[in-house]
Design a protein around this motif. Structure first.
Motif, mmCIF file in Angstrom:
data_model
loop_
_atom_site.group_PDB
_atom_site.id
_atom_site.type_symbol
_atom_site.label_atom_id
_atom_site.label_comp_id
_atom_site.label_asym_id
_atom_site.label_seq_id
_atom_site.Cartn_x
_atom_site.Cartn_y
_atom_site.Cartn_z
ATOM 1 N N LEU A 133 28.860 13.882 5.221
ATOM 2 C CA LEU A 133 27.783 13.661 4.322
ATOM 3 C C LEU A 133 26.482 13.876 4.939
ATOM 4 C CD1 LEU A 133 29.482 12.202 2.319
ATOM 5 C CD2 LEU A 133 28.336 10.315 2.003
ATOM 6 N N PRO A 134 26.088 13.310 6.384
ATOM 7 C CA PRO A 134 24.605 13.937 6.644
ATOM 8 C C PRO A 134 24.661 15.231 7.120
ATOM 9 C CG PRO A 134 25.881 11.890 8.097
ATOM 10 C CD PRO A 134 26.852 12.446 6.863
ATOM 11 N N LEU A 135 25.689 16.000 7.613
ATOM 12 C CA LEU A 135 25.739 17.547 7.834
ATOM 13 C C LEU A 135 25.341 18.194 6.397
ATOM 14 C CD1 LEU A 135 28.359 17.795 10.602
ATOM 15 C CD2 LEU A 135 25.896 17.795 10.760
ATOM 16 N N ILE A 136 26.072 17.650 5.576
ATOM 17 C CA ILE A 136 25.960 18.321 4.332
ATOM 18 C C ILE A 136 24.641 18.175 3.851
ATOM 19 C CG2 ILE A 136 26.522 18.685 1.845
ATOM 20 C CD1 ILE A 136 29.522 18.056 3.092
ATOM 21 N N GLY A 137 23.854 16.885 3.784
ATOM 22 C CA GLY A 137 22.762 16.695 3.402
ATOM 23 C C GLY A 137 21.622 17.675 4.201
ATOM 24 N N LEU A 138 21.790 17.694 5.495
ATOM 25 C CA LEU A 138 20.844 18.224 6.345
ATOM 26 C C LEU A 138 20.907 19.770 5.927
ATOM 27 C CD1 LEU A 138 19.245 18.119 8.862
ATOM 28 C CD2 LEU A 138 21.191 18.725 10.135
ATOM 29 N N GLY A 139 22.096 20.278 5.714
ATOM 30 C CA GLY A 139 22.236 21.627 5.156
ATOM 31 C C GLY A 139 21.427 22.051 4.164
ATOM 32 N N THR A 140 21.638 21.087 3.177
ATOM 33 C CA THR A 140 20.914 20.983 1.874
ATOM 34 C C THR A 140 19.438 21.120 1.911
ATOM 35 O OG1 THR A 140 22.805 19.826 0.849
ATOM 36 C CG2 THR A 140 20.797 20.122 -0.499
ATOM 37 N N ILE A 141 18.795 20.266 2.830
ATOM 38 C CA ILE A 141 17.463 20.110 2.634
ATOM 39 C C ILE A 141 16.916 21.434 3.527
ATOM 40 C CG2 ILE A 141 17.050 18.574 5.096
ATOM 41 C CD1 ILE A 141 15.728 17.692 1.536
ATOM 42 N N ILE A 142 17.539 21.665 4.551
ATOM 43 C CA ILE A 142 17.286 22.987 5.234
ATOM 44 C C ILE A 142 17.100 24.279 4.470
ATOM 45 C CG2 ILE A 142 17.537 24.603 7.193
ATOM 46 C CD1 ILE A 142 18.409 22.261 8.857
ATOM 47 N N LEU A 143 18.090 24.228 3.574
ATOM 48 C CA LEU A 143 18.039 25.500 2.571
ATOM 49 C C LEU A 143 16.969 25.328 1.573
ATOM 50 C CD1 LEU A 143 19.659 27.867 1.235
ATOM 51 C CD2 LEU A 143 20.930 26.020 -0.024
ATOM 52 N N ILE A 144 16.647 24.290 1.024
ATOM 53 C CA ILE A 144 15.571 24.216 -0.012
ATOM 54 C C ILE A 144 14.055 24.276 0.998
ATOM 55 C CG2 ILE A 144 14.960 21.812 0.186
ATOM 56 C CD1 ILE A 144 15.201 23.360 -3.223
ATOM 57 N N GLY A 145 14.090 23.843 2.248
ATOM 58 C CA GLY A 145 12.981 23.921 2.606
ATOM 59 C C GLY A 145 12.680 25.128 3.393
ATOM 60 N N TRP A 146 13.419 25.980 4.092
ATOM 61 C CA TRP A 146 12.996 26.994 4.789
ATOM 62 C C TRP A 146 13.798 28.354 4.206
ATOM 63 C CZ3 TRP A 146 9.906 26.365 8.600
ATOM 64 C CH2 TRP A 146 9.781 25.191 9.019
ATOM 65 N N PHE A 147 14.818 28.397 3.009
ATOM 66 C CA PHE A 147 15.312 29.417 2.832
ATOM 67 C C PHE A 147 14.984 29.791 1.427
ATOM 68 C CE2 PHE A 147 17.545 28.332 6.859
ATOM 69 C CZ PHE A 147 17.501 29.677 7.043
ATOM 70 N N ILE A 148 14.777 28.860 0.670
ATOM 71 C CA ILE A 148 14.457 29.110 -0.870
ATOM 72 C C ILE A 148 12.861 29.405 -1.348
ATOM 73 C CG2 ILE A 148 14.636 28.133 -3.166
ATOM 74 C CD1 ILE A 148 17.229 26.979 -2.566
ATOM 75 N N ASN A 149 12.816 30.513 -2.059
ATOM 76 C CA ASN A 149 11.268 30.735 -2.381
ATOM 77 C C ASN A 149 10.780 29.573 -2.791
ATOM 78 O OD1 ASN A 149 9.077 31.413 -4.384
ATOM 79 N ND2 ASN A 149 9.515 33.487 -3.867
ATOM 80 N N GLN A 150 9.505 29.219 -1.953
ATOM 81 C CA GLN A 150 8.654 27.965 -1.972
ATOM 82 C C GLN A 150 7.904 28.058 -3.637
ATOM 83 O OE1 GLN A 150 9.020 25.230 0.214
ATOM 84 N NE2 GLN A 150 10.876 26.424 0.590
ATOM 85 N N GLU A 151 7.510 29.157 -3.921
ATOM 86 C CA GLU A 151 6.709 29.159 -5.118
ATOM 87 C C GLU A 151 7.619 28.618 -6.343
ATOM 88 O OE1 GLU A 151 3.604 29.307 -6.439
ATOM 89 O OE2 GLU A 151 3.189 29.040 -4.485
ATOM 90 N N SER A 152 9.069 29.150 -6.070
ATOM 91 C CA SER A 152 9.736 28.946 -7.292
ATOM 92 C C SER A 152 9.775 27.289 -7.507
ATOM 93 C CB SER A 152 10.821 29.845 -7.227
ATOM 94 O OG SER A 152 11.716 29.301 -6.040
ATOM 95 N N VAL A 153 10.210 26.906 -6.281
ATOM 96 C CA VAL A 153 10.430 25.527 -6.158
ATOM 97 C C VAL A 153 9.157 24.657 -6.558
ATOM 98 C CG1 VAL A 153 10.946 23.290 -4.546
ATOM 99 C CG2 VAL A 153 12.017 25.607 -4.294
ATOM 100 N N LYS A 154 7.934 25.122 -6.126
ATOM 101 C CA LYS A 154 6.645 24.330 -6.718
ATOM 102 C C LYS A 154 6.545 24.331 -8.126
ATOM 103 C CE LYS A 154 1.877 24.811 -5.537
ATOM 104 N NZ LYS A 154 1.058 25.614 -5.101
ATOM 105 N N ARG A 155 7.029 25.625 -8.842
ATOM 106 C CA ARG A 155 6.778 25.645 -10.308
ATOM 107 C C ARG A 155 7.863 24.603 -10.762
ATOM 108 N NH1 ARG A 155 8.468 30.779 -11.168
ATOM 109 N NH2 ARG A 155 7.539 31.415 -9.383
ATOM 110 N N GLU A 156 9.243 24.926 -10.476
ATOM 111 C CA GLU A 156 10.344 24.040 -10.908
ATOM 112 C C GLU A 156 9.913 22.610 -11.037
ATOM 113 O OE1 GLU A 156 14.088 25.628 -10.243
ATOM 114 O OE2 GLU A 156 15.094 24.194 -11.454
ATOM 115 N N LEU A 157 9.355 22.203 -9.939
ATOM 116 C CA LEU A 157 9.341 20.678 -9.954
ATOM 117 C C LEU A 157 7.974 20.335 -10.188
ATOM 118 C CD1 LEU A 157 10.678 20.032 -6.373
ATOM 119 C CD2 LEU A 157 11.650 19.792 -8.586
#
Ligand code: PHE
Length: 464
Positions: free
Chosen positions: A408-432
């Motif tokens: 659980l923690p490792l998968i959670g860590l991967g998930t948060i790193i993916l969204i924070g560092w690898f996914i286009n930030q503008e798109s996240v900003k817009r979507e949220l």
């Protein structure tokens, strides 16, 4: 679009239905037997504050991210992670987060269903007044006798898994959503009834004091660092994160759902239910001069003593175990769903057959898990070292430890790193729909605070 019968991805039929399913997933055994005791034992409302901060900094962003990735992917969790990565020119290997999440769900469901079975079993026992007039030795004996009997446990485990599969086979909206819309209000109603009963008949003040007293001194006695780590760890488990569940639930979400607001609502309800569970449990214990404890011992050994002695104990006891069963069932269906969604998309089998295959496979591992209380009690999968002690882990414990403490923690860590560092930030900003200060805070939390927090929990558990 293909003409295949599975071509259109399912959807929740209403926002409230989705909300109930998500709250149902969150409110489970952890909320009822772990959180209240942790709170009472670690500083009361001081702990609640620490917990709320932990949830805000770790649980909330991971929950939102899992939904977001699921909603963008509109597929099973592994495919959703892969799509999110590929769309952002990153390695498709991120799909491993989905595969491991599904594996974690599989492992958790196997032993979760065994406990669900205990709960069903105890609903019946309470109903036939099996605890009438018993003392601690006697209720302890009932519990041990059950643990020593693989046939009895297998039957109840089968019944619980059968109920889970029956609901999941019905589909996302006609099965999971509909069942949640019935069970969650029922759960709330039962909880209210028991809390109301306690307010009138029990030493409510004492129970409430144990739960809510702002007790920094107690927190220091336990150790502030330890309390913080426990709160962070629970923030993860209690929201059913890191095991593909919320990614799967997110894949059935429509575009117009406000992820931030919904996550906030789920968290608030989860905390309300967890605290209410404390108000249902502790006044009964204190009025019957019993000591609170955590985990299975609390609900399967200590509480039955009280139910056997108090007036209306049969009614309150039966309702309590029904409550526990509903809480476990609305969680177990959420754990089975990512497995079924995966099978549905990867094989030509119908949803019903996929559910059957998923349920039977997890059930079989569950049977092995329950044997670790009796026939296989000498068999340890591995040994962990904790507080200077060697603790052998039987199959049941090993499944629990590997999934909830490591995966659980490792998968959670991967998930948060993916969204924070690898996914286009503008798109996240817009979507949220975030801007200004709120966006800055989101970024700081997602890029730094949450990953560091998760690593800390993971290491504490591993090295502690
Ligand atoms: N969140 C649930 C609880 O508090 C537990 C759970 C864990 C549910 C894992 C699903 C998966 O008990």
């Amino acid at each position: 679009m293909s003409t295949n019968h599975k071509s259109s991805h399912s959807q929740w039929s209403s926002k409230i239905g989705f909300l109930m399913a998500a709250v149902g997933s969150a409110v489970g055994l952890g909320s009822i037997w772990k959180f209240p005791y942790m709170t009472g034992d670690s500083g009361g409302s001081a702990f609640v504050i620490v917990f709320i901060i932990s949830i805000a900094l770790i649980g909330f962003p991971v929950l939102v991210t899992e939904w977001l990735i699921g909603r963008r992917g509109q597929s099973n969790p592994a495919a959703s992670f892969r799509k999110a990565a590929v769309a952002n020119n990153t390695s498709p290997a991120w799909s491993l987060l989905g595969y491991f999440g599904i594996l974690a769900a599989f492992m958790i469901l196997s032993f979760y269903s065994v406990i669900g079975g205990w709960s069903l079993n105890y609903t019946l026992k309470a109903g036939i007044n099996a605890f009438g007039g018993l003392n601690a030795d006697a209720t302890g004996k009932i519990f041990e006798t059950m643990l020593a009997n693989p046939t009895e446990m297998t039957l109840w485990h089968t019944a619980f898994m059968g109920l889970t599969a029956l609901i999941v086979a019905g589909g996302v909206s006609a099965g999971i959503e509909k069942a949640s819309k019935i069970m969650m209000p029922a759960l709330a109603f039962i909880l209210l009834f028991i809390v109301g009963y306690n307010a009138i008949n029990m030493d409510f003040a004492k129970g409430a004091e144990f739960l809510f007293k702002f007790d920094l001194q107690r927190m220091q006695e336990v150790g502030v660092g330890k309390v913080l780590m426990a709160a962070l760890g629970h923030a993860f488990f209690c929201l059913s994160l890191g095991m593909a569940i919320m990614v799967s639930y997110g894949s059935y979400l429509k575009q117009d759902v406000d992820l931030l607001a919904t996550a906030r609502t789920v968290i608030i309800w989860d905390i309300i239910f967890s605290l209410a569970a404390g108000l249902a449990i502790f006044p009964i214990l204190f009025s019957n001069h019993l000591d609170p404890a955590a985990g299975p011992g609390l609900v399967f050994v200590t509480l039955p003593i009280a139910f056997g002695q108090m007036s209306l104990g049969v009614v309150v006891g039966t309702l309590f175990f029904l409550l526990l069963t509903f809480a476990a069932l609305t969680s177990s269906i959420s754990i089975l769903e990512p497995i079924v969604e995966f099978l549905e998309e990867k094989t030509p089998m119908s949803r019903k057959i996929c559910t059957l295959v998923g349920a039977v496979a997890t059930w079989a591992v569950g049977v092995l898990a329950l044997l670790s209380f009796n026939k296989l009690s000498d068999f340890a999968v591995f040994t962990i070292h904790k507080n200077g002690k060697d603790i052998p882990q039987g199959i049941f414990d090993a499944l629990d430890y590997t999934s909830s403490k490591i995966m659980l923690p490792l998968i959670g860590l991967g998930t948060i790193i993916l969204i924070g560092w690898f996914i286009n930030q503008e798109s996240v900003k817009r979507e949220l729909g975030l801007d200004g200060m709120k966006w800055t805070i989101w970024q700081i939390v997602v890029k730094f605070v949450a990953p560091i927090g998760i690593i800390a929990v993971f290491l504490t558990e591993l090295l502690g």
